[in-house]
Design a protein around this motif. Structure first.
Motif, PDB file in Angstrom:
ATOM      1  N   ILE A   3       0.859  -1.203   0.000  1.00  0.00           N
ATOM      2  CA  ILE A   3       0.000   0.000   0.000  1.00  0.00           C
ATOM      3  C   ILE A   3       0.885   1.240   0.000  1.00  0.00           C
ATOM      4  N   ILE A   4       1.954   1.196   0.779  1.00  0.00           N
ATOM      5  CA  ILE A   4       2.864   2.349   0.865  1.00  0.00           C
ATOM      6  C   ILE A   4       3.537   2.560  -0.493  1.00  0.00           C
ATOM      7  N   ALA A   5       3.970   1.459  -1.125  1.00  0.00           N
ATOM      8  CA  ALA A   5       4.637   1.585  -2.433  1.00  0.00           C
ATOM      9  C   ALA A   5       3.693   2.226  -3.448  1.00  0.00           C
ATOM     10  N   ALA A   9       3.727   6.311  -5.519  1.00  0.00           N
ATOM     11  CA  ALA A   9       3.466   6.562  -6.944  1.00  0.00           C
ATOM     12  C   ALA A   9       2.295   7.502  -7.126  1.00  0.00           C
ATOM     13  N   HIS A  10       1.316   7.404  -6.234  1.00  0.00           N
ATOM     14  CA  HIS A  10       0.110   8.235  -6.387  1.00  0.00           C
ATOM     15  C   HIS A  10      -0.476   8.488  -4.999  1.00  0.00           C
ATOM     16  N   PRO A  11       0.093   9.467  -4.280  1.00  0.00           N
ATOM     17  CA  PRO A  11      -0.440   9.732  -2.929  1.00  0.00           C
ATOM     18  C   PRO A  11      -1.914  10.126  -2.998  1.00  0.00           C
ATOM     19  N   HIS A  12      -2.735   9.486  -2.162  1.00  0.00           N
ATOM     20  CA  HIS A  12      -4.157   9.807  -2.164  1.00  0.00           C
ATOM     21  C   HIS A  12      -4.745   9.551  -0.777  1.00  0.00           C
ATOM     22  N   GLY A  13      -5.872  10.234  -0.524  1.00  0.00           N
ATOM     23  CA  GLY A  13      -6.564  10.044   0.743  1.00  0.00           C
ATOM     24  C   GLY A  13      -5.758  10.553   1.926  1.00  0.00           C
ATOM     25  N   LEU A  14      -6.220  10.141   3.111  1.00  0.00           N
ATOM     26  CA  LEU A  14      -5.569  10.598   4.341  1.00  0.00           C
ATOM     27  C   LEU A  14      -4.116  10.119   4.414  1.00  0.00           C
ATOM     28  N   LEU A  15      -3.908   8.846   4.053  1.00  0.00           N
ATOM     29  CA  LEU A  15      -2.542   8.317   4.091  1.00  0.00           C
ATOM     30  C   LEU A  15      -1.633   9.078   3.122  1.00  0.00           C
ATOM     31  N   GLY A  16      -2.173   9.433   1.954  1.00  0.00           N
ATOM     32  CA  GLY A  16      -1.396  10.202   0.990  1.00  0.00           C
ATOM     33  C   GLY A  16      -0.978  11.552   1.548  1.00  0.00           C
ATOM     34  N   ARG A  17      -1.877  12.157   2.324  1.00  0.00           N
ATOM     35  CA  ARG A  17      -1.536  13.455   2.919  1.00  0.00           C
ATOM     36  C   ARG A  17      -0.395  13.299   3.919  1.00  0.00           C
ATOM     37  N   VAL A  18      -0.478  12.221   4.703  1.00  0.00           N
ATOM     38  CA  VAL A  18       0.580  11.976   5.694  1.00  0.00           C
ATOM     39  C   VAL A  18       1.913  11.693   4.982  1.00  0.00           C
ATOM     40  N   ILE A 159      12.467  -1.672   2.405  1.00  0.00           N
ATOM     41  CA  ILE A 159      11.035  -1.784   2.056  1.00  0.00           C
ATOM     42  C   ILE A 159      10.803  -1.370   0.604  1.00  0.00           C
ATOM     43  N   ALA A 160      11.449  -0.279   0.196  1.00  0.00           N
ATOM     44  CA  ALA A 160      11.281   0.189  -1.192  1.00  0.00           C
ATOM     45  C   ALA A 160      11.932  -0.801  -2.156  1.00  0.00           C
ATOM     46  N   GLN A 161      13.107  -1.323  -1.779  1.00  0.00           N
ATOM     47  CA  GLN A 161      13.783  -2.291  -2.661  1.00  0.00           C
ATOM     48  C   GLN A 161      12.894  -3.497  -2.925  1.00  0.00           C
ATOM     49  N   LYS A 162      12.149  -3.892  -1.906  1.00  0.00           N
ATOM     50  CA  LYS A 162      11.312  -5.094  -2.053  1.00  0.00           C
ATOM     51  C   LYS A 162       9.977  -4.774  -2.746  1.00  0.00           C
ATOM     52  N   HIS A 163       9.320  -3.708  -2.290  1.00  0.00           N
ATOM     53  CA  HIS A 163       7.922  -3.515  -2.712  1.00  0.00           C
ATOM     54  C   HIS A 163       7.754  -2.674  -3.967  1.00  0.00           C
ATOM     55  N   PHE A 164       8.707  -1.815  -4.287  1.00  0.00           N
ATOM     56  CA  PHE A 164       8.555  -1.046  -5.529  1.00  0.00           C
ATOM     57  C   PHE A 164       8.504  -1.981  -6.747  1.00  0.00           C
ATOM     58  N   PRO A 165       9.463  -2.917  -6.882  1.00  0.00           N
ATOM     59  CA  PRO A 165       9.392  -3.806  -8.055  1.00  0.00           C
ATOM     60  C   PRO A 165       8.115  -4.638  -8.086  1.00  0.00           C
ATOM     61  N   GLN A 166       7.612  -5.012  -6.910  1.00  0.00           N
ATOM     62  CA  GLN A 166       6.362  -5.799  -6.886  1.00  0.00           C
ATOM     63  C   GLN A 166       5.187  -5.018  -7.464  1.00  0.00           C
ATOM     64  N   GLN A 167       5.285  -3.693  -7.395  1.00  0.00           N
ATOM     65  CA  GLN A 167       4.231  -2.835  -7.963  1.00  0.00           C
ATOM     66  C   GLN A 167       4.517  -2.486  -9.423  1.00  0.00           C
TER      67      GLN A 167
END
Ligand SMILES: C[S@@+](CC[C@H](N)C(=O)[O-])C[C@H]1O[C@@H](n2cnc3c(N)ncnc32)[C@H](O)[C@@H]1O
Length: 210
Positions: A3-5, A9-18, A159-167
């Motif tokens: 979800i973070i990854a 790429a596209h910050p949205h909603g409350l989490l995106g604001r944070v 975390i980015a090394q692992k999850h960015f490619p998965q997305q």
């Protein structure tokens, strides 16, 4: 974590604001440094600058401060990020020195030719980077500057090394990758600058001219 990854790429909603607030804090020095590098490497005064993916708008703020006579555009697909960019530089937006546009590289055509295009931590989300860079090249004036801020894969948080490619996001392992791509899009004079100690850099910028 995926979800973070997706949020980067596209910050949205409350989490995106944070996340936008976090980027404003953690990436601020790097965003300002990239603009300083643009100032040192550009030829002549800059009158037209676009930042792709400005996120919370710290780089835009620095561009407006550094290039007093310039018109500056911020182009981002995320309304949440555009709102944070707008809030950060409300006076300049109201004065007409800075325009914020929802969109991506395709929007550059409407404001070309540009003296400089900046994109910090955006190229991971360009799944066809050759097409994006070719389009940017077409919107730069002759001698105009492209500044791509990035972090190499091995210097990113695990975390980015692992999850960015998965997305499906693209990570790069060497500066040579970031030389080859702009060159294959017809850009030249590619150079790389590193911010911070080589063993633990805060980020890098590839500078290329049209
Ligand atoms: C990781 S954030 C980086 C934000 C800011 N540049 C920084 O360094 O703090 C990526 C930003 O790029 C935007 N973005 C994603 N895909 C994009 C695209 N194709 N064109 C322009 N911006 C994009 C996102 O909405 C987000 O604001």
């Amino acid at each position: 974590m995926s979800i973070i990854a997706r949020q980067f790429a596209h910050p949205h909603g409350l989490l995106g604001r944070v996340i936008g607030q976090g980027m404003a804090r953690l990436n601020a020095d790097f965003s300002r440094w990239v603009i300083q590098e643009v100032g040192e490497h550009c030829q002549g005064d800059l009158e037209t600058i676009a930042e792709l993916g400005p996120g919370p708008g710290v780089g835009l703020q620095e561009a407006l401060r550094r290039f007093r006579g310039a018109q500056v555009w911020g182009i981002d697909p995320s309304p949440v990020m555009l709102a944070q960019s707008r809030k950060r530089n409300l006076a300049d937006v109201q004065a007409g020195r800075r325009a914020l546009v929802q969109g991506s590289v395709a929007c550059l055509g409407e404001i070309a030719p540009l003296d400089a295009v900046v994109a910090n931590h955006v190229l991971y989300f360009w799944h066809q980077p050759g097409d994006e860079l070719t389009a940017i090249h077409g919107c730069l004036r002759q001698g105009g500057l492209l500044a791509l801020g990035y972090q190499l894969k091995q210097n990113m948080p695990p975390i980015a090394q692992k999850h960015f490619p998965q997305q499906g996001h693209l990570l790069y392992e060497s500066d040579e990758d970031l030389t080859r791509l702009p060159r294959s899009a017809g850009l030249s004079a590619v150079s790389h600058q590193v911010k911070g100690p080589p063993a633990a850099p805060q980020g890098r910028v590839a500078l290329a001219t049209a």
